[in-house]
Design an enzyme around this catalytic site. Structure first.
Site, PDB file in Angstrom:
ATOM      1  N   CYS A 112       1.396   2.025  12.740  1.00 10.76           N
ATOM      2  CA  CYS A 112       3.034   2.747  12.968  1.00 10.76           C
ATOM      3  C   CYS A 112       3.159   3.525  13.910  1.00 10.76           C
ATOM      4  CB  CYS A 112       3.334   2.979  11.274  1.00 10.76           C
ATOM      5  SG  CYS A 112       2.004   3.738  10.693  1.00 10.76           S
ATOM      6  N   GLY A 116       0.660  -1.234   0.000  1.00  6.21           N
ATOM      7  CA  GLY A 116      -0.014   0.027   0.154  1.00  6.21           C
ATOM      8  C   GLY A 116       0.929   1.203  -0.028  1.00  6.21           C
ATOM      9  N   THR A 153      12.330  -6.600 -11.329  1.00  8.10           N
ATOM     10  CA  THR A 153      11.478  -8.036 -11.504  1.00  8.10           C
ATOM     11  C   THR A 153      10.275  -7.928 -10.612  1.00  8.10           C
ATOM     12  OG1 THR A 153      13.699  -8.990 -12.221  1.00  8.10           O
ATOM     13  CG2 THR A 153      12.031 -10.417 -11.293  1.00  8.10           C
TER      14      THR A 153
HETATM   15  C1  LIG Z   1      -5.212   2.877   4.741  1.00 10.21           C
HETATM   16  C2  LIG Z   1      -3.892   2.305   4.665  1.00 10.21           C
HETATM   17  N1  LIG Z   1      -3.102   2.803   3.612  1.00 10.21           N
HETATM   18  C3  LIG Z   1      -1.951   2.297   3.397  1.00 10.21           C
HETATM   19  C4  LIG Z   1      -1.316   1.428   4.232  1.00 10.21           C
HETATM   20  C5  LIG Z   1       0.229   0.621   3.891  1.00 10.21           C
HETATM   21  O1  LIG Z   1      -0.027  -0.544   3.280  1.00 10.21           O
HETATM   22  P1  LIG Z   1       1.449  -1.180   3.569  1.00 10.21           P
HETATM   23  O2  LIG Z   1       1.498  -1.618   4.964  1.00 10.21           O
HETATM   24  O3  LIG Z   1       1.085  -2.588   2.622  1.00 10.21           O
HETATM   25  O4  LIG Z   1       2.528  -0.511   2.910  1.00 10.21           O
HETATM   26  C6  LIG Z   1      -2.024   0.783   5.292  1.00 10.21           C
HETATM   27  C7  LIG Z   1      -1.544   0.091   5.940  1.00 10.21           C
HETATM   28  O5  LIG Z   1      -1.829  -0.229   7.419  1.00 10.21           O
HETATM   29  C8  LIG Z   1      -3.314   1.374   5.465  1.00 10.21           C
HETATM   30  O6  LIG Z   1      -4.083   0.910   6.350  1.00 10.21           O
END
Ligand SMILES: Cc1ncc(COP(=O)(O)O)c(C=O)c1O
Length: 371
Positions: A304, A49, A215
């Site tokens: 986080c 994400g 890749t």
């Molecule tokens: C709404 C949202 N966007 C982006 C992310 C980030 O995704 P990733 O952990 O795959 O980098 C998260 C992860 O918790 C999320 O909840």
């Protein structure tokens, strides 16, 4: 598993081992593109994400400088990509506030939009609160007031539950992350639903139609597609089942934990798995630590943010008083959650809260742990 253990072809290669990997990747791309409302050639496989959000926000801002508009309750992957875009291009970043349930403020959004806007990013579902955004209204406003703007949506939290192709109607770019719906960590995608030119963030080979060099993670893409197909097939039934569990959990917590309130008010659409409460008189970091020792994995805000002891930017944006935000608890249910899990949570959360309250001002477990 085969793609992790022996079938190691590079999908860009020319021999038969490579062709097998390419076929697997193409099949995964078909499934993902179908679920996100695009065609396979317009789906970029990423590392998750965060990368998808960065490619959308930063990639657009670098190619077509202009104001960037993001919601205040977006995930940091969007917020910080917006900040970086503004620093790199010298263009303004406009942050749009939210109401007390976490829904983007449409009148503020309207004021932030004008013909200089290059990119707008508004999520489908909030990761902390589970609030479903009024995305159709957002899309209509953007089209009317910011004709140059590319509209990106972070559908990371929506994908486990909703038909993203429908909910993201009007979006040009859509991000997902595999590990939010049972796929492997380290895989994600950015779907292009309209021809949009982006500056690539990774430079190198011509993979992903020159939108992302390197890749591809074949096993990740295959796992992501299998997981998305499985959650889409189960979605109608699972959404009802998990929402019922979540409602029982929420009602039970309000009943058994005095001084607790639901953060998102009744009647506001949320994802089925989210249960967010504010608990008076406890410190969520201490509570999380105690719950963990009791076998319950929970969160206070964004994953986080926990550990850093920063108050959640989402709670700040929706106007939660700092004192109330200190007692935030997010319990998230998923496809593997059961009645027994809810029973366990309803047993341990009240016990943990009572125990923390009884020690009052004495040092909590975290203070003791770090001492
Ligand atoms: C709404 C949202 N966007 C982006 C992310 C980030 O995704 P990733 O952990 O795959 O980098 C998260 C992860 O918790 C999320 O909840």
């Amino acid at each position: 598993m085969p793609w992790l253990s022996g079938a190691y072809g590079n999908p860009s290669g020319h021999h038969s081992v490579a062709a097998a990997a390419r076929t697997a990747l193409d099949q995964a791309r078909d499934v993902l593109a179908g679920a996100l409302g695009t065609v396979p050639g317009d789906l970029v496989v990423t590392s998750g994400g965060t990368e998808s959000d960065n490619l959308a926000v930063l990639g657009r801002a670098l190619l077509a400088p202009g104001a960037v508009v993001v919601g205040a309750v977006e995930h940091h992957a969007v917020l910080n990509a917006g900040r970086a875009a503004s620093q790199l291009t010298g263009q303004p970043l406009r942050t749009v506030g939210a109401d007390r349930h976490g829904r983007v403020d449409l009148s503020e959004l309207a004021k932030a939009l004008d013909p200089t806007v290059s990119l707008v990013s508004v999520q489908l579902v909030n990761n902390e609160l589970g609030t479903v955004q009024p995305f159709a209204d957002v899309a209509a406003l953007v089209r009317r007031r910011a004709p140059r703007a590319v509209l990106h949506t972070d559908a990371v939290q929506a994908a486990p539950w909703f038909d993203v192709a429908v909910l993201a109607e009007g979006a040009d770019l859509v991000s997902i992350s595999a590990h939010k719906f049972g796929g492997p960590q380290g895989a994600g995608a950015l779907a292009f639903r309209r021809p949009v030119e982006l500056a690539p963030l990774l430079h190198g080979g011509p993979q992903e139609r020159e939108r992302r060099a390197g890749t591809q993670n074949v096993a990740g893409a295959v796992g992501m597609a299998a997981a998305l197909a499985a959650v889409r097939a189960a979605a109608p039934r699972e959404a009802v089942r998990v929402a019922a569990l979540r409602d029982r959990l929420a009602a039970g917590l309000l009943e058994r934990v005095p001084g607790s309130v639901l953060t998102v008010g009744p009647g506001v659409p949320t994802a089925p798995g989210h249960c967010h409460v504010l608990i008076e008189g406890v410190d969520s970091e201490e509570l999380l630590f105690m719950l963990d020792t009791m076998g319950l994995a929970a969160s206070a805000g964004a994953a986080c943010a926990s550990g850093a002891m920063e108050p959640s930017h989402v709670l700040r944006a929706i106007g939660t008083a700092p004192e109330a935000a200190r007692g935030a608890l997010r319990l998230t249910l998923g496809h593997t959650s059961t009645d027994e899990d809810v029973e366990q949570a309803l047993e341990v959360v009240p016990r943990a809260v009572a125990s923390l309250r009884s020690v009052g001002a004495s040092p909590g477990p975290l203070a003791r742990r770090s001492a």
